[in-house]
Design a protein around this motif. Structure first.
Motif, PDB file in Angstrom:
ATOM      1  N   SER A  32       0.800  -1.240   0.023  1.00 39.91           N
ATOM      2  CA  SER A  32      -0.032   0.068  -0.052  1.00 39.91           C
ATOM      3  C   SER A  32       0.867   1.111   0.186  1.00 39.91           C
ATOM      4  CB  SER A  32      -0.872   0.094   1.154  1.00 39.91           C
ATOM      5  OG  SER A  32      -1.726   1.202   1.187  1.00 39.91           O
ATOM      6  N   GLU A  44      -7.726   4.619   4.338  1.00 38.29           N
ATOM      7  CA  GLU A  44      -6.380   4.062   5.058  1.00 38.29           C
ATOM      8  C   GLU A  44      -7.208   3.252   6.298  1.00 38.29           C
ATOM      9  OE1 GLU A  44      -2.895   3.801   4.462  1.00 38.29           O
ATOM     10  OE2 GLU A  44      -3.979   4.527   2.607  1.00 38.29           O
ATOM     11  N   GLU A  96      -8.317  -0.207   5.543  1.00 33.49           N
ATOM     12  CA  GLU A  96      -7.344  -1.107   5.090  1.00 33.49           C
ATOM     13  C   GLU A  96      -6.559  -1.536   6.487  1.00 33.49           C
ATOM     14  OE1 GLU A  96      -4.110  -0.819   1.702  1.00 33.49           O
ATOM     15  OE2 GLU A  96      -3.667   0.267   3.270  1.00 33.49           O
ATOM     16  N   ALA A 145      -6.297  -5.534   8.026  1.00 37.86           N
ATOM     17  CA  ALA A 145      -4.895  -6.071   7.938  1.00 37.86           C
ATOM     18  C   ALA A 145      -4.872  -7.154   9.107  1.00 37.86           C
ATOM     19  CB  ALA A 145      -4.086  -5.082   8.055  1.00 37.86           C
ATOM     20  N   GLU A 188      -4.388 -10.379   5.030  1.00 38.15           N
ATOM     21  CA  GLU A 188      -3.646  -9.536   4.671  1.00 38.15           C
ATOM     22  C   GLU A 188      -2.421  -9.125   5.453  1.00 38.15           C
ATOM     23  OE1 GLU A 188      -6.002  -6.076   3.263  1.00 38.15           O
ATOM     24  OE2 GLU A 188      -6.867  -7.506   1.902  1.00 38.15           O
ATOM     25  N   VAL A 213       0.178  -6.269   5.425  1.00 39.27           N
ATOM     26  CA  VAL A 213       0.109  -5.014   4.668  1.00 39.27           C
ATOM     27  C   VAL A 213       1.896  -4.280   4.814  1.00 39.27           C
ATOM     28  CG1 VAL A 213      -0.766  -2.373   4.405  1.00 39.27           C
ATOM     29  CG2 VAL A 213      -2.077  -4.396   4.725  1.00 39.27           C
ATOM     30  N   ARG A 260      -1.873  -1.762  -3.982  1.00 33.77           N
ATOM     31  CA  ARG A 260      -2.774  -0.520  -3.767  1.00 33.77           C
ATOM     32  C   ARG A 260      -2.166   0.710  -3.717  1.00 33.77           C
ATOM     33  NH1 ARG A 260      -5.537  -3.460   1.327  1.00 33.77           N
ATOM     34  NH2 ARG A 260      -6.323  -5.347   0.098  1.00 33.77           N
ATOM     35  N   HIS A 313      -7.175   6.116  -6.469  1.00 30.88           N
ATOM     36  CA  HIS A 313      -6.831   4.829  -5.665  1.00 30.88           C
ATOM     37  C   HIS A 313      -6.767   3.625  -6.887  1.00 30.88           C
ATOM     38  CE1 HIS A 313      -6.851   1.544  -2.914  1.00 30.88           C
ATOM     39  NE2 HIS A 313      -5.893   2.101  -2.440  1.00 30.88           N
ATOM     40  N   SER A 357      -6.084  -0.618  -7.496  1.00 30.80           N
ATOM     41  CA  SER A 357      -5.578  -1.908  -6.829  1.00 30.80           C
ATOM     42  C   SER A 357      -5.342  -2.864  -7.942  1.00 30.80           C
ATOM     43  CB  SER A 357      -6.499  -2.553  -5.923  1.00 30.80           C
ATOM     44  OG  SER A 357      -6.957  -1.457  -4.739  1.00 30.80           O
TER      45      SER A 357
END
Length: 192
Positions: free
Chosen positions: A7, A46, A49, A53, A122, A124, A145, A183, A185
């Motif tokens: 990210s 954010e 995300e 995670a 995930e 990250v 991302r 953004h 992905s």
């Protein structure tokens, strides 16, 4: 099995160097300068995300950067990041700066493969450009991302460097954040 999610905040020309302006890069500080009125939309993304995670994977310098700020920042996003287990890749670091962190000091590729086996969900990766390049080179990144800022700097360290071969990706999601950020992905594509 875990998935590695990179990210990153990047400029339109792929620069990731010195977004805060604290590193002395002549074009540093682009993050706040070109965020415009899109802060709230970026912060929501954010936070979502961080909630999804299971762990963070970082390089030494990113651990130092975030670790120093985590104690003085407040809010749900920082609280969530502080609670997450963190894995810091470094051959020199003995004591990580961020809370709840473990140093991975062995061979990077093997350590990350083992981490992916241990953690479901995930993992990250924030910042950590040299680590990201290593992960990409060894086909360990499952998703990229990218939050793209509306500026071309024309100089600076870029997220992507040379690779030994092509790395095909496929766009799985795109979204405009506020009025100026994009953004994107991408997931790893085994076949073109």
């Amino acid at each position: 099995m875990g998935t590695i999610v990179v990210s990153q905040n990047v400029t339109l020309d792929g620069v990731v160097e010195d977004p805060s302006g604290e590193g002395g890069f002549r074009h540093g500080g682009w993050f706040a300068e070109y965020m415009g009125q899109d802060w709230e939309a970026w912060a929501e993304l954010e936070l979502a995300e961080a909630r999804a995670a299971e762990a963070l994977l970082l390089g030494r310098r990113s651990d130092e950067y975030f670790g120093a700020r985590s104690a003085v920042m407040a809010g749900e996003w920082v609280d969530r990041l502080n609670r997450l287990p963190k894995y810091v890749v470094s051959s020199t670091l003995k004591e990580p700066k961020w809370t709840n962190a473990t140093v991975l000091s062995g061979e990077v590729v093997g350590e990350v493969k083992e981490l992916k086996e241990r953690i479901a969900g995930e993992i990250v990766v924030y910042a950590s450009r040299p680590l990201v390049r290593t992960l990409l080179e060894h086909d360990l990144v499952d998703e990229l991302r990218l939050t793209v800022f509306p500026v071309v700097l024309g100089a600076g360290e870029r997220l992507f460097g040379e690779t030994s071969d092509k790395r095909p990706l496929r766009l799985v999601h795109s979204k405009t954040l506020g009025s100026g950020l994009a953004h994107l992905s991408y997931q790893r594509a085994r076949e073109v």
